[in-house]
Structures are given as structure tokens and as C-alpha cells.
Design a protein around this motif. Structure first.
Motif, PDB file in Angstrom:
ATOM      1  N   ARG A 148       0.830  -1.193   0.000  1.00 35.12           N
ATOM      2  CA  ARG A 148       0.000   0.000   0.000  1.00 35.12           C
ATOM      3  C   ARG A 148       0.873   1.254   0.000  1.00 35.12           C
ATOM      4  O   ARG A 148       1.934   1.288   0.620  1.00 35.12           O
ATOM      5  CB  ARG A 148      -0.919   0.023   1.220  1.00 35.12           C
ATOM      6  N   LEU A 149       0.413   2.285  -0.693  1.00 34.12           N
ATOM      7  CA  LEU A 149       1.144   3.533  -0.801  1.00 34.12           C
ATOM      8  C   LEU A 149       0.492   4.642   0.025  1.00 34.12           C
ATOM      9  O   LEU A 149      -0.742   4.713   0.129  1.00 34.12           O
ATOM     10  CB  LEU A 149       1.196   3.997  -2.262  1.00 34.12           C
ATOM     11  N   ARG A 150       1.350   5.506   0.568  1.00 35.00           N
ATOM     12  CA  ARG A 150       0.914   6.747   1.197  1.00 35.00           C
ATOM     13  C   ARG A 150       1.893   7.842   0.799  1.00 35.00           C
ATOM     14  O   ARG A 150       3.102   7.608   0.728  1.00 35.00           O
ATOM     15  CB  ARG A 150       0.890   6.640   2.725  1.00 35.00           C
ATOM     16  N   VAL A 151       1.353   9.032   0.535  1.00 35.58           N
ATOM     17  CA  VAL A 151       2.221  10.171   0.268  1.00 35.58           C
ATOM     18  C   VAL A 151       3.060  10.480   1.508  1.00 35.58           C
ATOM     19  O   VAL A 151       2.760  10.028   2.616  1.00 35.58           O
ATOM     20  CB  VAL A 151       1.403  11.408  -0.144  1.00 35.58           C
ATOM     21  N   SER A 152       4.094  11.252   1.317  1.00 38.13           N
ATOM     22  CA  SER A 152       4.984  11.574   2.434  1.00 38.13           C
ATOM     23  C   SER A 152       4.254  12.426   3.473  1.00 38.13           C
ATOM     24  O   SER A 152       3.236  13.063   3.194  1.00 38.13           O
ATOM     25  CB  SER A 152       6.215  12.332   1.934  1.00 38.13           C
ATOM     26  N   GLY A 153       4.827  12.469   4.660  1.00 40.02           N
ATOM     27  CA  GLY A 153       4.253  13.271   5.731  1.00 40.02           C
ATOM     28  C   GLY A 153       5.016  14.552   5.998  1.00 40.02           C
ATOM     29  O   GLY A 153       4.736  15.233   7.002  1.00 40.02           O
ATOM     30  N   ARG A 154       5.958  14.900   5.151  1.00 35.93           N
ATOM     31  CA  ARG A 154       6.762  16.105   5.406  1.00 35.93           C
ATOM     32  C   ARG A 154       5.898  17.363   5.369  1.00 35.93           C
ATOM     33  O   ARG A 154       5.044  17.510   4.510  1.00 35.93           O
ATOM     34  CB  ARG A 154       7.900  16.204   4.391  1.00 35.93           C
ATOM     35  N   ARG A 155       6.210  18.277   6.278  1.00 32.23           N
ATOM     36  CA  ARG A 155       5.430  19.507   6.404  1.00 32.23           C
ATOM     37  C   ARG A 155       6.223  20.757   6.045  1.00 32.23           C
ATOM     38  O   ARG A 155       5.638  21.813   5.832  1.00 32.23           O
ATOM     39  CB  ARG A 155       4.910  19.652   7.845  1.00 32.23           C
ATOM     40  N   GLU A 156       7.547  20.652   6.027  1.00 31.57           N
ATOM     41  CA  GLU A 156       8.390  21.827   5.823  1.00 31.57           C
ATOM     42  C   GLU A 156       9.048  21.778   4.450  1.00 31.57           C
ATOM     43  O   GLU A 156       9.598  20.747   4.048  1.00 31.57           O
ATOM     44  CB  GLU A 156       9.474  21.896   6.894  1.00 31.57           C
ATOM     45  N   LEU A 157       9.014  22.909   3.755  1.00 37.00           N
ATOM     46  CA  LEU A 157       9.613  22.972   2.429  1.00 37.00           C
ATOM     47  C   LEU A 157      11.098  22.643   2.458  1.00 37.00           C
ATOM     48  O   LEU A 157      11.618  21.994   1.542  1.00 37.00           O
ATOM     49  CB  LEU A 157       9.402  24.364   1.827  1.00 37.00           C
TER      50      LEU A 157
END
Length: 274
Positions: A148-157
Motif C-alpha cells: 500500500r502507498l501513502r504520500v509523504s508526511g513532510r510539512r516543511e519545504l
């Protein structure tokens, strides 16, 4: 664990796997391919045409009433179609012809809506050289092979890795300038920007969390149809820079939910500053 494949998804995966076998043989003999030039950076080879015919044959056999929108042969089938395949038989053709093993087969499925519009309901992006099958159906999640795939969880540019597509030399001057302005805005703020040359795989990699986002202008429907479904089912957003349907103009911004607004703003500024 991936769910059992639906009838549609079984047809799509079987078709791309069969088409990939000839593409892999051609890729191994790329120097012998007969290539005609459509324009700088936009090649069509016998490999494209053979793969497209293989996909058409298999998809038509399985679903004889469905229409097609294909990169090489355009639209076919009833104008009043209820279902339509959107097919790029070889995304990343320039990579393919230079012996770079980063290319894919992309097949999306559209369903006609009662109001006359359409929605994308399924997509497959298959990278034969690494045997990665990215796939999704609306409401069932996104997967690569069985995972299963999930997009990344990064919040900071500043920790984000973005992908993009560089306009070809024949692209309109306004498009090239918009790209450079956007790049000038994005590049100093992020961990990196990559250009790998296959939009369908860029979108699939956003879904897999390998990229945190992707933008490109003036893409074609067959470049993005499958990838849109896969990113959305992996929890990401795919819109135009203004937040609309990316299929309308082919201007695409895809990212995880945290970074999508900032990337849209950067692309809007790049386009609008001209």
C-alpha cells in the motif's frame, strides 16, 4: 496486503504486462530502433507504436465497447462513450531511446458522468525495468505491487524533494519563462528539485512518498490520467495551480496535503508574473 483485483484492474494490469515484454526487448536493442522525429525532444519510435497496438488489442478484446484516447493514435470509439481508456504506451520515450531505464506504461480509465463530464476511476503506471506496478482504483487505495502507498508526511519545504518537468525547446516562450520563474522561487526553499523525464512516474513517486511534490505545465491527458488516481488514492492532492481540474489545461501540481498549498502558490506566481 493489496485487495483482490477488480475485473477492470485485472484487464489493465494484464494489458500493460504483455505490452511491456516487447518494450523490454526493444529497449535491449535500442540502437537498432527505427526512429522518426516529431520535433526536438519529442520522438516516436517503432517501440511506441507496437506497444500502443498491443494495449489497444488487449483492452478492446476485454472491453469491446470502451473508447480510447491514446498518445499516438488519438481518440477512437463512440463519441457518446460511457467508459474510456487513456493510454500512454511509453512515457519517457526520450529516456528509452537514450538507454536510460526510467520509463513506464500508463493506462487510466475514465467514466462518463450524468452531467456529461467524466471522472478518473482507475490507473496503472508500470515501470518494466524495475517491475514496479503502481495502481489504484477510486475508493480502494493505491499500491505498488502488493504494498500500500501513502504520500509523504513532510510539512516543511526545506526538507522536501520535488520533481518537475523542464519544457522542451519547442515549448512556447511564455511556458519556458513561467517554468524558470517557478524554479527560481521553489529551488532556494527546498531540499532538492529533480527532473527524471517521465511524468507518469513522477506522479507515481509522489504517491509512494519518494517525492513530496511534482509540478509541470501543459501536460497531455495520457501523461497524467493514471497518476492522478494513484496520487489521490495515496492521500495526496492533484490539481491545477489554481486548485481546479488539472486535465483542463494540463497544468499539474501534485503533493502531500501539507505542501500542496505552498507549491500551488509558487507555480501560480511563476505563471502569473509574465
Amino acid at each position: 496486503m493489496a485487495p483482490n483485483l477488480s475485473a477492470h484492474m485485472t484487464v489493465m494490469q494484464n494489458a500493460v504486462q504483455r505490452a511491456s515484454k516487447r518494450l523490454l526487448r526493444d529497449f535491449a536493442e535500442v540502437e537498432q530502433l527505427q526512429v522518426s522525429v516529431k520535433g526536438p525532444g519529442d520522438f516516436v519510435s517503432q517501440a511506441d507504436l507496437r506497444a500502443e497496438q498491443s494495449l489497444r488489442d488487449d483492452l478492446t478484446k476485454a472491453r469491446p465497447g470502451y473508447a480510447f484516447l491514446m498518445e499516438e493514435s488519438g481518440e477512437s470509439g463512440s463519441e457518446n462513450w460511457a467508459w474510456r481508456w487513456v493510454v500512454d504506451p511509453l512515457d519517457g520515450t526520450s529516456n528509452f531511446l537514450h538507454g536510460i531505464p526510467h520509463w513506464a506504461i500508463s493506462v487510466g480509465l475514465e467514466k462518463r458522468l450524468p452531467d456529461g463530464g467524466s471522472e478518473l476511476v482507475a490507473g496503472v503506471v508500470y515501470a518494466p525495468t524495475v517491475d514496479e506496478m503502481f495502481w489504484a482504483e477510486k475508493g480502494t487505495g493505491a499500491f505498488v505491487n502488493e504494498r500500500r502507498l501513502r504520500v509523504s508526511g513532510r510539512r516543511e519545504l526545506q526538507t522536501a524533494m520535488f520533481a518537475t518537468g523542464i519544457p522542451f525547446a519547442i515549448s512556447p516562450l511564455a511556458q519556458r519563462r513561467a517554468f524558470l520563474r517557478t524554479l527560481d522561487t521553489v529551488m532556494p526553499q527546498v531540499a532538492g528539485v529533480r527532473r527524471f523525464g517521465a511524468a507518469a512516474l513522477d506522479l507515481a513517486w509522489v504517491a509512494a512518498g519518494r517525492f513530496d511534490g511534482f509540478w509541470e505545465l501543459r501536460l497531455k491527458p495520457w501523461d497524467i490520467a493514471a497518476g492522478i488516481v494513484i496520487v489521490r488514492e495515496a492521500g495526496g492532492y492533484v490539481t491545477s495551480p489554481s486548485g481546479g481540474d488539472p486535465r483542463e489545461q494540463g497544468d499539474v501540481v501534485a503533493a502531500n496535503p501539507h505542501l500542496h498549498p505552498a507549491l500551488c502558490e509558487a507555480v501560480r506566481e511563476g505563471v502569473g508574473a509574465g
